[in-house]
Design an enzyme around this catalytic site. Structure first.
Site, short mmCIF file in Angstrom:
data_model
loop_
_atom_site.label_atom_id
_atom_site.label_comp_id
_atom_site.label_asym_id
_atom_site.label_seq_id
_atom_site.Cartn_x
_atom_site.Cartn_y
_atom_site.Cartn_z
N HIS A 1 1.85 4.52 2.03
CA HIS A 1 3.00 3.68 1.70
C HIS A 1 4.20 4.49 1.24
O HIS A 1 4.19 5.08 0.17
CB HIS A 1 2.63 2.70 0.59
CG HIS A 1 2.27 1.34 1.10
ND1 HIS A 1 2.93 0.73 2.15
CD2 HIS A 1 1.33 0.48 0.72
CE1 HIS A 1 2.38 -0.45 2.38
NE2 HIS A 1 1.41 -0.62 1.52
N SER B 1 -1.94 -2.21 5.24
CA SER B 1 -1.19 -2.61 4.06
C SER B 1 0.18 -3.12 4.46
O SER B 1 0.87 -2.50 5.27
CB SER B 1 -1.05 -1.41 3.11
OG SER B 1 -0.33 -1.77 1.95
#
Length: 214
Positions: free
Chosen positions: A72, A125
């Protein structure tokens, strides 16, 4: 506000292996997100919001423009220099969002391919922007209507991060082997040079003795 949520309850399934002959990228499929249920961050994504976001992303998917990154990043946009995969399908089944993605032949994509090849389970995600409404009694947070889904990123299961040291160790071993080979080659060259010098010295002595005897 940047919102990231990991789907740790499900892992991506490899549905098509890479083909070096045809230069095909491996493809993965799995559960990308779930609506109307609190996740590990105590966030709830209403189903209507996810339905709208999935619909909004269809043109990008059709044009092969919905890329994602490995792990991320703290950005609200996708940097193509960091892209690891391309989302090729996104759909909803009830309250669940499913998708498919191609692992790209980019530097980060190669890392993802290596992890998959080595048996590392890859998770998915979501990354988006929006505000939250919080229930102060339960601590539960609900994603508001202003939510904007940016993309889905690939993440490795934290329990399998031990694979990284083994890769580093492998590189160190290869470098050490190279250094040993180089050292042996240098030592061999030095030995041959010394041997030639000794032979030349012996030849010179022999020539001097022959002249004296003559």
């Amino acid at each position: 506000m940047l919102l990231t949520d990991v789907q740790s309850v499900s892992f991506l399934q490899v549905i098509e292996e890479a083909s070096l002959k045809n230069n095909h990228c491996p493809k993965v499929r799995g559960l990308f997100q779930r609506a109307d249920e609190a996740n590990q961050n105590k966030r709830v994504y209403p189903r209507t919001i996810l339905e709208n976001q999935v619909k909004k992303l269809q043109p990008l998917i059709k044009e092969r423009r919905l890329c994602g990154e490995l792990d991320h990043p703290q950005n609200d946009t996708v940097k193509l220099t960091n892209a690891s995969h391309l989302v090729t399908k996104l759909w909803m089944e009830g309250a669940e969002v499913f998708g498919e993605a191609e692992i790209l032949n980019t530097p980060n994509g190669k890392v993802a391919q290596a992890l998959i090849t080595d048996g590392v389970k890859i998770g998915i995600s979501s990354r988006g922007l929006g505000t939250l409404s919080e229930d102060h009694m339960t601590g539960q947070k609900t994603v508001n209507e202003d939510y904007n889904l940016v993309t889905f990123d690939l993440v490795a299961d934290p329990s399998t991060r031990g694979a990284y040291p083994s890769i580093s160790e492998s590189r160190i071993l290869e470098e050490s082997k190279y250094e040993r080979t180089l050292k042996e080659a240098v030592e061999e060259r030095v030995f041959i040079t010394m041997l030639k010098n000794k032979l030349n010295e012996g030849k010179q002595r022999e020539e001097v003795l022959n002249r004296l005897q003559a």
